[in-house]
Structure formats: structure tokens, C-alpha cells
Design an enzyme around this catalytic site. Structure first.
Site, PDB file in Angstrom:
ATOM      1  N   GLY A 244      -6.479  -2.320   1.281  1.00 44.16           N
ATOM      2  CA  GLY A 244      -5.113  -2.402   1.803  1.00 44.16           C
ATOM      3  C   GLY A 244      -4.485  -1.030   1.807  1.00 44.16           C
ATOM      4  CE  LYS A 245       0.513  -0.630   6.245  1.00 43.18           C
ATOM      5  NZ  LYS A 245       1.862  -0.555   6.757  1.00 43.18           N
ATOM      6  NE  ARG A 246       1.823  -1.781  -1.780  1.00 42.06           N
ATOM      7  CZ  ARG A 246       1.529  -3.038  -1.534  1.00 42.06           C
ATOM      8  NH1 ARG A 246       0.525  -3.620  -2.153  1.00 42.06           N
ATOM      9  NH2 ARG A 246       2.231  -3.717  -0.658  1.00 42.06           N
ATOM     10  CG  ASP A 247      -6.497  -0.907  -2.061  1.00 41.35           C
ATOM     11  OD1 ASP A 247      -6.137  -1.136  -3.228  1.00 41.35           O
ATOM     12  OD2 ASP A 247      -6.575  -1.774  -1.188  1.00 41.35           O
TER      13      ASP A 247
END
Ligand code: GLU
Length: 481
Positions: A244-247
């Protein structure tokens, strides 16, 4: 003839996974001398982001994937924006209505909520078809249109996963057209893939659970089911979640701005879920087109590994330099140099690039790694006196080492790299110092940087005047300390 498509939704951010979903259909189409279609799935107005289509087009073009039909280039199945194909979806919807296979849904959302609660209370899965109205009104825009499902056991073949089957319990009266008159993904892609003659539907494995509903639609229309190809998830660097974007994975645009080469991005993403069964890791586009095969797409999730991407980028930087020469690599580096480099000409910058390209992981490393070639470094004596090879010497001894070196180099008329190498070797003998000692102090005095290329090459590029001036400055600094 093979016809594949990439069908992104223009939501703004181009995730690594989005691009991989374009690469596999592209490779398959090129391998089969078929067509690769770009179709913009912009029917979800809430998620639409201005400029997102342009970003998609630019990203594909950057990677080197030209589409044969789609925005800009047009084609026999235009328009390629779903928002402009409303009339087509309505015609197809009408066919279902005429067959008695679609009906208007005027159930209020409150009512649907009640149905859901009732199912939750009775511990049965919610299926709209269990509440299907007996006498639905005639359909008109403003009302959602639903499919009249024909739930039954279904079997199909997925080119990656193999033979699959599902029972009636996963088939429902799915919405075909929403209240805003635009189709759902579930309906629009069936219509478009059929109209556009798509032979292979290649998309993320997350669509697998809806496939029984899609099969029911193909059946209702009497369509042949295209080959279905479920691409594995891309997993976050750790754990079992999807990336995801936060990884930590940046968008493709950010990687591009950081100086990741298009070739490396293509290479890395193509191998994220596919391999040809050999040890080879570096592939050109031509090789990928030749070697790609559906049978070698993996079923399990592919783990995203940025370190590997950057390693691959370093390999590509070297490959371009070694195979195409410094000019080819230099062209790619424009925009990645430190601002101070503007005052220097191309040939000087190329000379700098030639001696350190093999240390670059991204082109933007140039900004940090080359500053001392363009500006005199700030003298920081701590770097010298605390250096592990130099801390045993007094400042006077250090200054002497530089003084002796400076005198010898001053006498050197021919400032060629090999001559410099010889001079440095002679200095080792003359001073009785070890290479790590003498070369460290000269290297630090010239760069004050954690890394510099081989000393004779660095001095050769810096030139005699700059080299001697920098050595002298450090001598003075050591003497005045
Ligand atoms: N618009 C869908 C998405 O972006 C495409 C899925 C498909 O390729 O059919 O996920």
C-alpha cells in the site's frame, strides 16, 4: 490474434502494481504481434482526479509501452474513455432488459440496510437476489439497473491459477448501471472487452471473487469468455499485506524523479511475479517480449523489495554506460546534477560521470556524490584527524604527508591518470606510508566526502591547479589548527 488491454482508473497516484498490470498485457500483445489497448475506466466520478489520465499516458510512454488503440492515438473502438461510452452501455443494458435479465431497482438504501441487518441477525450471507422485487418499475435513468442472476455452479480456467469452480452462493443480482447513469466496473468491462475484441483479460487477482458474476454476464450475452489471467498481489516488504501507499513504495513518478531509469523500472516490475525459470535478472524490453509466458506467472504474491529495484537500477546505469557509452548515459543524467555543475561544460561533467557511474544507484545520487567536483569542499579537519587510518598521526605528520605529495605532484607535467598512478605509487615508497594512510589523507583533502572514485582518476578530472590548491589549503589549515 492477441488483443490485450490495460484499463486503469484515473485516480491520480500511479502505484507500482498499476504499472505491472500494464506490462504483462503489453508483453503478451507484442509477443503475439497483436494489439495492446489503453482504456480509461473513469466511471467512478468520486475517485476521478484531474490530470490523472495524462500521468498514466506519460508513465506508459516513459516505460516504452506504446498502445495501439486508446487515448491520443484513437482506434476503431473509440472512444476509449468509459465516461464517453454511456450510450454503448445503455444499448447493451437494453439487450438484457429485453431478455428479462435486468431490472430497475427502486429499493431505498434504508430498505437495503434493513435486509442486511435481517441477514446478519439470521446469520445468513446477504444476497440482494433473495429480496428481488416481484414487480420492479420500468427502468429509466436515475434508477440503478440490476442483473437478474442465474445462480448455479460455475467452472472456469484461469491461466495463472488453473481450474476453478464456484457455487451459486457467490452470484448475485449485481448493479449494472448506477443511479448516475454510468455503468459499474462489473458491467462496463464486460461490454468493453467484448466490443474491443479483447482476447486476454489480465488484471489483479482481487477480481477473482467476482468472476462467477462475470461468467453469468458472458453467458447471458452469449459471449465467449476471454482468457482470464489473474496477476498475483504485490506484497508489502514485510508481512502478508498487499503493498500500500504507506509501505515505503513511492509512486512510479517519484521513482522517476529520483533517477530510476525506465529500463530498470520495467525490468524490476516484469520480474515481480514472473520469471523465465533461469537465473537471469537483467532483461531488456526485447528479451522480455521474447521470453514472457503466461505459464510462468507465479500464483503466490510477489514481495516488493526497493533495495532490489535500486540494485537493478545500478546494473542498468552500468549497462548503458558499458554498452552505449558515456554520451548515452550522460543524456539521462541531465537534471540530476548539483546546481553548481551548471557552471561547467558537458565534457567536464562527462569526465566526472565516467569515473563514478558504477557507484550510482539512482541518477539523483549525482547530486550528493559529485559536489566536490564543482565547488571547493568545506574543510573539516575532524574528518582527517578522526579517520581510522590517520588518527595515529600528529597534525604535523599529516601536514608533512600532504606537503611532500603536493611537491611531487607539482613537478608532474603530464597530468594523465596513469602518470598520476605512478606518482602516487612512488610517493608511497618515498614517504614509507601505507596506501590506506597516504591515499586517505589525499582523498579527504580533495573531497571531504565519504566516497570518491580512485584517487588518480579523481585528480585527473579535478585537474592539476585544483588538486594542488586543495592540498595546500589543507596544509595551511592543519598548520594553523
Ligand atoms: N479499472 C480497474 C482497475 O483500475 C481495471 C481492472 C481491469 O483491468 O479490468 O483496477
Amino acid at each position: 490474434m492477441i488483443r490485450t488491454r490495460f484499463a486503469p482508473s484515473p485516480t491520480g497516484y500511479i502505484h507500482i502494481g498499476n504499472v505491472r498490470s500494464a506490462i504483462y498485457p503489453y508483453l503478451l500483445a507484442r509477443q503475439g504481434h497483436g494489439d495492446f489497448i489503453l482504456r480509461i475506466e473513469d466511471t467512478d466520478q468520486a475517485r476521478y482526479v484531474e490530470g490523472a489520465t495524462k500521468l498514466i499516458e506519460e508513465t506508459l510512454a516513459w516505460i516504452g509501452m506504446q498502445w495501439d488503440e486508446g487515448p491520443i492515438v484513437g482506434g476503431p473502438n473509440a472512444p476509449y474513455f468509459q465516461s464517453e461510452r454511456k450510450a454503448i452501455y445503455h444499448q447493451w443494458a437494453q439487450k438484457l432488459i429485453d431478455m428479462g435479465r435486468a431490472y430497475a431497482d427502486d429499493t431505498s438504501s434504508e430498505q437495503i440496510q434493513k435486509y442486511r441487518e435481517e441477514c446478519a441477525k439470521n446469520k445468513v450471507p446477504y444476497l440482494y437476489r433473495n429480496f428481488r422485487p416481484e414487480n420492479p418499475p420500468a427502468w429509466h435513468e436515475g434508477l440503478p439497473l440490476r442483473f437478474r442472476a442465474d445462480p448455479k455452479p460455475r467452472k472456469w480456467h484461469d491461466e495463472v491459477i488453473g481450474d476453478l469452480e464456484a457455487g451459486p452462493e457467490v452470484q448475485d443480482d449485481i448493479i449494472l448501471i448506477k443511479a448516475d447513469g454510468l455503468p459499474t466496473y462489473n458491467f462496463a468491462h464486460i461490454v468493453d472487452d467484448a466490443e474491443m475484441g479483447v482476447t486476454h483479460v489480465m488484471r489483479g487477482v482481487e477480481y477473482l471473487s467476482s468472476t462467477p458474476n462475470y461468467l453469468a454476464l458472458y453467458e447471458a450475452f452469449g459471449l465467449n469468455v476471454p482468457r482470464l489471467v489473474s496477476l498475483p498481489h504485490i506484497l508489502a516488504p514485510t508481512g502478508n499485506k498487499k503493498l500500500g501507499k504507506r509501505d515505503g513504495a513511492k509512486s512510479v513518478t517519484e521513482y522517476r524523479e529520483d533517477g530510476v531509469l525506465a529500463e530498470a523500472m520495467l525490468n524490476y516490475l516484469a520480474c515481480l511475479g514472473w520469471n523465465d525459470g533461469t537465473e537471469q535478472e537483467i532483461y531488456t524490453m526485447e528479451e522480455l517480449v521474447q521470453r514472457f509466458s503466461l505459464a510462468k506467472i507465479q500464483t503466490s504474491g510477489a514481495r516488493y523489495d526497493e533495495t532490489k529495484l535500486l540494485w537493478m537500477n545500478g546494473q542498468w546505469i552500468r549497462k548503458i554506460f558499458d554498452e552505449e557509452g558515456v554520451d548515452a548515459l550522460y543524456e539521462r543524467t541531465l537534471g540530476f546534477w548539483p546546481a553548481a555543475a551548471d557552471a561547467y561544460d558537458d565534457s567536464y561533467r562527462k569526465a566526472v560521470l565516467s569515473i563514478l557511474y558504477d557507484r550510482l544507484k539512482t541518477l539523483s545520487d549525482l547530486r550528493e556524490m559529485t559536489t566536490y567536483f564543482f565547488t571547493d569542499p568545506v574543510i573539516d579537519l575532524d574528518l582527517i584527524v578522526n579517520n581510522k587510518f590517520l588518527k595515529k598521526f600528529s597534525e604535523e605528520e599529516l601536514s608533512d604527508m600532504l606537503q611532500i605529495s603536493s611537491h611531487k605532484l607539482e613537478k608532474l607535467d603530464d597530468w594523465q591518470a596513469d602518470k598520476l598512478q605512478t606518482a602516487l605509487n612512488e610517493l608511497l615508497e618515498e614517504t614509507g606510508k601505507k596506501p590506506a594512510e597516504l591515499f586517505s589523507i589525499i582523498r579527504i583533502a580533495l573531497s571531504f566526502a565519504p566516497f570518491s572514485p580512485a584517487l588518480h582518476l579523481t585528480m585527473n578530472v579535478l585537474g592539476k591547479n585544483v588538486t594542488l590548491a586543495r592540498l595546500q589549503k589543507v596544509v595551511t589549515a592543519l598548520e594553523n589548527d
